[in-house]
Scaffold this active site. Structure first.
Site, mmCIF file in Angstrom:
data_model
loop_
_atom_site.group_PDB
_atom_site.id
_atom_site.type_symbol
_atom_site.label_atom_id
_atom_site.label_comp_id
_atom_site.label_asym_id
_atom_site.label_seq_id
_atom_site.Cartn_x
_atom_site.Cartn_y
_atom_site.Cartn_z
ATOM 1 N N ASP A 7 0.867 -1.180 0.000
ATOM 2 C CA ASP A 7 0.000 0.000 0.000
ATOM 3 C C ASP A 7 0.901 1.227 0.000
ATOM 4 O O ASP A 7 1.956 1.243 0.656
ATOM 5 C CB ASP A 7 -0.922 0.031 1.213
ATOM 6 C CG ASP A 7 -1.997 1.095 1.066
ATOM 7 O OD1 ASP A 7 -3.045 0.775 0.469
ATOM 8 O OD2 ASP A 7 -1.793 2.241 1.512
ATOM 9 N N GLU A 9 0.902 5.748 -0.151
ATOM 10 C CA GLU A 9 0.208 7.033 -0.119
ATOM 11 C C GLU A 9 0.948 7.958 -1.065
ATOM 12 O O GLU A 9 2.180 7.866 -1.217
ATOM 13 C CB GLU A 9 0.186 7.607 1.298
ATOM 14 C CG GLU A 9 -0.471 6.714 2.345
ATOM 15 C CD GLU A 9 -1.919 6.395 2.034
ATOM 16 O OE1 GLU A 9 -2.586 7.208 1.354
ATOM 17 O OE2 GLU A 9 -2.398 5.324 2.457
ATOM 18 N N HIS A 145 -6.037 5.012 5.721
ATOM 19 C CA HIS A 145 -5.363 5.910 4.788
ATOM 20 C C HIS A 145 -3.916 6.198 5.177
ATOM 21 O O HIS A 145 -3.370 7.229 4.778
ATOM 22 C CB HIS A 145 -6.139 7.222 4.629
ATOM 23 C CG HIS A 145 -7.501 7.023 4.031
ATOM 24 N ND1 HIS A 145 -7.710 6.407 2.826
ATOM 25 C CD2 HIS A 145 -8.737 7.368 4.506
ATOM 26 C CE1 HIS A 145 -9.015 6.372 2.559
ATOM 27 N NE2 HIS A 145 -9.656 6.945 3.567
ATOM 28 N N ASP A 150 -3.420 0.317 6.084
ATOM 29 C CA ASP A 150 -4.182 -0.265 4.978
ATOM 30 C C ASP A 150 -3.538 -1.567 4.480
ATOM 31 O O ASP A 150 -4.243 -2.509 4.091
ATOM 32 C CB ASP A 150 -4.274 0.731 3.822
ATOM 33 C CG ASP A 150 -5.245 1.862 4.119
ATOM 34 O OD1 ASP A 150 -5.961 1.778 5.139
ATOM 35 O OD2 ASP A 150 -5.287 2.831 3.332
#
Length: 454
Positions: A7, A9, A145, A150
């Site tokens: 994951d 960001e 998030h 996540d």
């Protein structure tokens, strides 16, 4: 098989213009998590305020963090040679592939999307967002998030799916890599090992027995065509059910692949090569001179009363051989029995006027004699050199009475004056007789040595 559950960001936007602010990777070995990795990253661009509001990551937090270039080697070691797993995998994979591209690496790992997987494992849900799925499965997301929060939730979800129905994972891997055609018992990893060069291949069943032998210029592509094409559907279905493994031998050239295939079929007698097990010499190429003095050729069935120049499995094979001779020696298709009317210059196969009597019999028959001579020469004891499997070797084949009798791949620095003594004796197979007939005109004369006359 290991999975890298990922994951990230980002600063938002598309991979070409956005930057990565955080990455987390969990390595799953099919049973449990065996390794964790996470870091904030300096995206080397400003983080929009709405992204900060969503993730909590602001410009101050990443100001002194490493850039992607700083950590790319460690991250590459985590991702390369593993299955890339993410929720909405195209997003995470797209950003990381672009980031690796900018530092000179190409990310080409197989990938799985837990959104698509969950649609199959948990059908009928209104939403397949990570939040909704975790809520329905009672999976707690520690930090929504944020990359590790996540990633851990995705890992728990993936772990449950993989243990409830691993077959869905296999099917999805094949489909996502364009390999859904593979037999259900054939390993995805083995397909990637199949060479794309020329050779002979062996399909093997569950007990390790060879059930089919074939040859190919590109072994991987030929293997794929066995299961993805529309030809011979009954055979395709049988092979798809029974094939568990594939073995191969590289040959260096197509003619060596054909010769080796013929020998291996006779040696192993695979049950799905029945069409080639019992060859019959049904058609022959005959030569005679007509009333006008022109040499003629005719393909017809062989009888006990006349001996042909050459023998063939089929009319098509004989005609193909004859067409090669016509092109090579500029013979007349009409006088060779391939057409009933005189030749026309506009057509692909046309002569120098023998069918119009503008080319004299003497001139034409010199070409006929050359063709006949080449055929008879190929029936003598021959030593032929062919391309090896690499630049350091040469393949040598010895033919007696038209059939392969010895062959070997010799290192170029170990070749002696007595090459035949260096070759391995093999059982003579009639099919090699026809293979030589078909290909001898395509071999450079300098590669052919006549050992003795007959």
């Amino acid at each position: 098989m290991e999975f890298a559950i990922v994951d990230i960001e980002t600063t938002g936007g598309a991979p070409k213009h956005g930057g990565i602010t955080e990455v987390a990777v969990l390595i799953h070995d099919g049973e449990s998590i065996i390794r964790e990795y996470q870091t904030l990253l300096n995206p080397e661009q400003a983080i929009p305020t709405y992204i900060t509001g969503l993730t909590g990551i602001d410009n101050f937090m990443v100001r002194h963090q490493p850039t992607f270039e700083d950590i790319h080697e460690e991250l590459w070691e985590l991702l390369n040679d593993r299955v890339f797993v993410a929720h909405n995998v195209s997003f995470d994979y797209g950003f990381l592939r672009e980031a690796f591209f900018k530092v000179g690496k190409e990310l080409k790992t197989p990938k799985l999307c837990t959104v698509r997987l969950s649609r199959k494992v948990y059908p009928g849900m209104k939403s397949y967002s990570l939040g909704r799925l975790c809520e329905s499965q009672k999976i707690e997301i520690e930090a929504r998030h944020r990359a590790m929060g996540d990633a851990k939730a995705t890992a728990i979800l993936f772990d449950r799916m993989i243990k409830s129905d691993f077959q869905i994972i296999n099917q999805s891997l094949k489909k996502n890599t364009g390999e859904s055609f593979l037999p259900p018992n054939f390993p995805h990893s083995k397909f990637k090992e199949i060479p794309t060069t020329c050779g002979v291949y062996y399909m093997v069943d569950e007990r390790g027995k060879v059930i089919y032998v074939g040859k190919a210029i590109n072994i991987r592509e030929r293997f794929k065509n066995h299961f993805s094409g529309q030809l011979l559907p009954n055979l395709k279905q049988k092979l798809k059910t029974e094939v568990f493994d594939l073995k191969w031998e590289l040959t260096g050239s197509e003619i060596m692949a054909l010769l080796f295939e013929a020998m291996e079929i006779k040696r192993l007698w695979p049950k799905y090569n029945s069409a080639l097990k019992l060859p019959k010499r049904l058609f022959g190429l005959f030569h005679y001179e007509d009333n006008s003095g022109y040499g003629r050729f005719q393909v017809s069935k062989i009888t006990k009363f006349f001996k042909p120049l050459e023998s063939f499995f089929s009319m098509e094979e004989a005609n193909t051989f004859l067409k090669t001779g016509i092109k090579t020696y500029n013979l007349c298709p009409k006088l060779c029995g391939l057409r009933k009317v005189n030749c026309s210059p506009e057509e692909e196969l046309h002569c120098d006027g023998a069918c119009h009597f503008t080319e004299k019999p003497k001139d034409y028959n010199e070409k006929v004699a050359e063709f006949v001579g080449k055929i008879k020469e190929s029936q003598k004891e021959l030593l032929i050199s062919l391309e090896g499997r690499n630049s350091n070797e040469t393949a040598y084949c010895m033919f007696e009475s038209g059939m392969l009798s010895r062959f070997a791949y010799l290192e170029n620095d170990q070749i002696t004056d007595d090459i035949p003594s260096q070759l391995t004796v093999v059982a003579q197979v009639p099919e090699t007789y026809y293979i030589l007939r078909q290909y001898i005109h395509q071999i450079n004369p300098e590669q052919i040595q006549v050992l003795e006359t007959s």
